[in-house]
Design a protein around this motif. Structure first.
Motif, PDB file in Angstrom:
ATOM      1  N   ALA A 133       2.351   2.078  -3.445  1.00 57.89           N
ATOM      2  CA  ALA A 133       0.931   2.358  -4.380  1.00 57.89           C
ATOM      3  C   ALA A 133       0.233   3.897  -3.930  1.00 57.89           C
ATOM      4  O   ALA A 133      -0.678   4.136  -4.434  1.00 57.89           O
ATOM      5  CB  ALA A 133      -0.157   1.030  -4.214  1.00 57.89           C
ATOM      6  N   PHE A 134       0.536   4.261  -2.901  1.00 60.41           N
ATOM      7  CA  PHE A 134       0.500   5.342  -2.504  1.00 60.41           C
ATOM      8  C   PHE A 134      -0.300   6.784  -2.952  1.00 60.41           C
ATOM      9  O   PHE A 134      -1.100   7.036  -3.821  1.00 60.41           O
ATOM     10  CB  PHE A 134       0.217   5.353  -0.745  1.00 60.41           C
ATOM     11  CG  PHE A 134      -0.798   6.489   0.059  1.00 60.41           C
ATOM     12  CD1 PHE A 134      -1.859   5.937   0.428  1.00 60.41           C
ATOM     13  CD2 PHE A 134      -0.830   8.105  -0.517  1.00 60.41           C
ATOM     14  CE1 PHE A 134      -2.580   6.528   1.125  1.00 60.41           C
ATOM     15  CE2 PHE A 134      -1.886   9.112  -0.068  1.00 60.41           C
ATOM     16  CZ  PHE A 134      -2.953   7.817   0.980  1.00 60.41           C
ATOM     17  N   ILE A 194      -7.229   3.809  -1.742  1.00 62.97           N
ATOM     18  CA  ILE A 194      -5.989   3.508  -1.148  1.00 62.97           C
ATOM     19  C   ILE A 194      -5.838   4.244   0.614  1.00 62.97           C
ATOM     20  O   ILE A 194      -5.572   3.605   1.198  1.00 62.97           O
ATOM     21  CB  ILE A 194      -5.083   4.178  -2.103  1.00 62.97           C
ATOM     22  CG1 ILE A 194      -4.171   3.592  -1.406  1.00 62.97           C
ATOM     23  CG2 ILE A 194      -5.032   5.940  -1.850  1.00 62.97           C
ATOM     24  CD1 ILE A 194      -3.851   2.049  -2.086  1.00 62.97           C
ATOM     25  N   CYS A 195      -6.550   5.179   0.790  1.00 64.99           N
ATOM     26  CA  CYS A 195      -6.933   5.631   1.890  1.00 64.99           C
ATOM     27  C   CYS A 195      -7.656   4.671   3.154  1.00 64.99           C
ATOM     28  O   CYS A 195      -7.046   3.978   4.221  1.00 64.99           O
ATOM     29  CB  CYS A 195      -7.204   7.163   2.444  1.00 64.99           C
ATOM     30  SG  CYS A 195      -6.313   8.235   2.226  1.00 64.99           S
ATOM     31  N   PHE A 225      -7.559   1.363   2.548  1.00 60.09           N
ATOM     32  CA  PHE A 225      -6.738  -0.096   3.014  1.00 60.09           C
ATOM     33  C   PHE A 225      -6.100   0.473   3.812  1.00 60.09           C
ATOM     34  O   PHE A 225      -5.353  -0.566   4.269  1.00 60.09           O
ATOM     35  CB  PHE A 225      -6.695  -0.414   1.211  1.00 60.09           C
ATOM     36  CG  PHE A 225      -7.277  -1.290   0.372  1.00 60.09           C
ATOM     37  CD1 PHE A 225      -7.328  -2.688   0.348  1.00 60.09           C
ATOM     38  CD2 PHE A 225      -7.578  -0.883  -0.412  1.00 60.09           C
ATOM     39  CE1 PHE A 225      -7.957  -3.263   0.264  1.00 60.09           C
ATOM     40  CE2 PHE A 225      -9.023  -1.630  -1.769  1.00 60.09           C
ATOM     41  CZ  PHE A 225      -9.144  -2.743  -1.430  1.00 60.09           C
ATOM     42  N   VAL A 244      -1.871   6.103  -6.883  1.00 59.40           N
ATOM     43  CA  VAL A 244      -3.122   5.360  -6.984  1.00 59.40           C
ATOM     44  C   VAL A 244      -3.529   7.266  -5.937  1.00 59.40           C
ATOM     45  O   VAL A 244      -4.842   7.559  -7.559  1.00 59.40           O
ATOM     46  CB  VAL A 244      -3.104   4.298  -5.856  1.00 59.40           C
ATOM     47  CG1 VAL A 244      -5.091   4.197  -5.197  1.00 59.40           C
ATOM     48  CG2 VAL A 244      -3.069   3.125  -6.616  1.00 59.40           C
ATOM     49  N   ILE A 278       0.698  -1.418   0.508  1.00 58.53           N
ATOM     50  CA  ILE A 278      -0.140  -0.311  -0.239  1.00 58.53           C
ATOM     51  C   ILE A 278       1.094   1.530   0.216  1.00 58.53           C
ATOM     52  O   ILE A 278       0.740   2.170  -0.880  1.00 58.53           O
ATOM     53  CB  ILE A 278      -0.596  -0.090   1.118  1.00 58.53           C
ATOM     54  CG1 ILE A 278      -1.886  -1.124   0.668  1.00 58.53           C
ATOM     55  CG2 ILE A 278      -1.517   1.262   1.598  1.00 58.53           C
ATOM     56  CD1 ILE A 278      -2.753  -1.620   2.050  1.00 58.53           C
ATOM     57  N   PRO A 310     -10.052   7.576  -6.293  1.00 57.38           N
ATOM     58  CA  PRO A 310      -8.829   6.138  -6.242  1.00 57.38           C
ATOM     59  C   PRO A 310      -8.482   6.373  -4.641  1.00 57.38           C
ATOM     60  O   PRO A 310      -7.785   5.378  -3.876  1.00 57.38           O
ATOM     61  CB  PRO A 310      -8.134   6.496  -7.178  1.00 57.38           C
ATOM     62  CG  PRO A 310      -8.954   6.724  -8.412  1.00 57.38           C
ATOM     63  CD  PRO A 310     -10.175   7.809  -7.286  1.00 57.38           C
TER      64      PRO A 310
END
Length: 437
Positions: A334-335, A349-350, A352, A338, A331, A345
């Motif tokens: 990818a943060f 991602i937040c 996750f 994304v 994560i 998006p």
């Protein structure tokens, strides 16, 4: 859960929520202190109010929150959890009562020191109580974690809303009331602190596993050596990784979220009737949207806490930690890519991030219990939260330095390194057989 389990879980959940409500409300007050004060009086001298000086002032309280966990753990093994939890609640309430009447920042600093000392007692006391008193330990850790996340998410949210309408002194006084009430409730709680240990040991309360812990410096050194010569040494480094990731990502994430979203503050007059809006149209309060996105991220952690707690009843906790830390590493990498794709998006991602950030907490809490004898639990959880909040506090400083010399991408690569290290250490734990609990 039986009656004893429910009594314990109710008490520790209430106290845990209080601890994190106060912890996360303090940064909100800092922004106000920056505007309202110009100097910090020291009696013989004074310091100008800057982000640096206020950072040091509040940092002392946060440092004590972590550093006090170790002596707190020693006291818990000697005197039991209930009395210290009551003391923690009274101490935190008293600190915020002092904030409510503080005439200057010197008194504010004193209040924060009192809060840090009082709050530091909680985690070794509460977690020891779950590990020795709750038979359904996994569920106990899950509900305990959920309560903490409710405090983390909703505490700052409620504080921010109250500050729209009341002076910060009044808000601090209002916040003090629930902890005083909780302390009164705690004194009336009735449960057996060693119920789970007694059940596991066939009812033999005299077993060394449940005996009181440290009574002298020599015993402290002996028991500490006993902990760190076993598997707990690896567990300690695992929890350090969690603390470094947690402080590293949470310290500056609101600013990063605001920068990615590019959202301007929204006047509350857009949401409330004019008669309810304090001030006039030219100086009406505004909502900083990124703070509420951040609060939402922390609230998602409720589900991570619950799932992590339940997993402790079904899989080896070391395997759960491997999955959790590995996910955090992915994560983190990818943060930023994304988040830059758009608002939706970013929110995904937040979510996750919030889920896995808190999923690992009940897993490492249960792992500590598996790698330590019951009589050492207070000491072991003291070391645990020395690692999480004491050593882990360096995560914020590391994040600030990285952001000052590099970009947010590099910060998240550093965070991914913490996650990867935690995953590798968890994999090493999988190769060991835990010591009898």
């Amino acid at each position: 859960m039986n009656r004893n389990d429910r009594e314990i879980v109710s008490l520790v959940s209430l106290a845990h929520g209080m601890v994190h409500t106060y912890e996360l409300s303090i940064p909100i007050f800092v922004a106000i202190w920056l505007r309202e004060y110009t100097t910090i009086g020291l009696g013989f001298s004074s310091l100008p109010v800057t982000t640096a000086s206020l950072g040091v002032m509040t940092g002392v309280g946060f440092a004590l929150f972590g550093l006090g966990a170790l002596p707190g753990g020693i006291l818990v093994d000697r005197f039991g959890s209930k009395r210290l939890i009551v003391g923690c609640l009274v101490g935190m309430a008293s600190a915020f009562a002092i904030l409510a009447i503080s005439p200057n920042l010197a008194v504010v600093a004193l209040a924060l020191v009192i809060w840090g000392i009082a709050a530091s007692i909680y985690h070794p006391a509460g977690l020891r109580l779950i590990s020795t008193g709750v038979e359904e330990r996994g569920s106990g850790f899950a509900y305990h974690g959920i309560a903490g996340n409710i405090g983390i998410g909703f505490g700052p949210f409620v504080t921010a809303l109250l500050l729209l309408f009341f002076d910060w002194h009044v808000v601090a006084g209002v916040l003090a009331i629930p902890a005083f009430v909780a302390a009164l409730v705690a004194t009336r709680a009735d449960f057996e602190e060693q119920a789970a240990v007694a059940t596991a040991d066939g009812g033999d309360d005299g077993d060394d596993k449940s005996s009181a812990g440290v009574s002298s410096l020599g015993e402290f050194v002996t028991q500490s050596k006993g902990l760190f010569l076993g598997g707990f040494a690896l567990v300690f480094f695992v929890v350090m990784c969690s603390g470094l990731f947690y402080r590293g990502v949470t310290t500056f994430l609101p600013d990063l979220i605001g920068g990615v979203l590019g959202i301007q503050p929204v006047p509350i007059s857009e949401f409330l009737p004019a008669s309810l809006v304090p001030g006039d149209s030219s100086n009406a309060p505004t909502l900083d949207v990124e703070l509420y996105v951040y609060a939402g991220l922390l609230t998602v952690g409720v589900f991570g806490q619950y799932v992590g707690g339940k997993l402790t009843d079904h899989i080896r906790t070391e395997r759960g930690l491997l999955i959790g830390f590995g996910s955090l590493a992915v994560i983190a990498v990818a943060f930023i890519p994304v988040a830059q794709l758009g608002v939706v998006p970013l929110l995904v991602i937040c979510a996750f991030l919030g889920f896995f950030l808190f999923l690992v907490q009940p897993l490492y809490q249960a792992t500590v219990a598996e790698y330590t004898p019951a009589g050492y639990r207070g000491l072991s959880y003291g070391y645990t939260y020395l690692g999480v909040f004491g050593v882990g506090a360096l995560g914020g400083a590391i994040a600030g330095y990285v952001l000052s010399v590099a970009s947010p991408n590099e910060l998240f690569y550093v965070l991914a390194g913490f996650g990867l290290t935690g995953a590798l250490l968890s994999a090493a734990l999988l190769r060991r057989k835990p010591a009898p609990a």
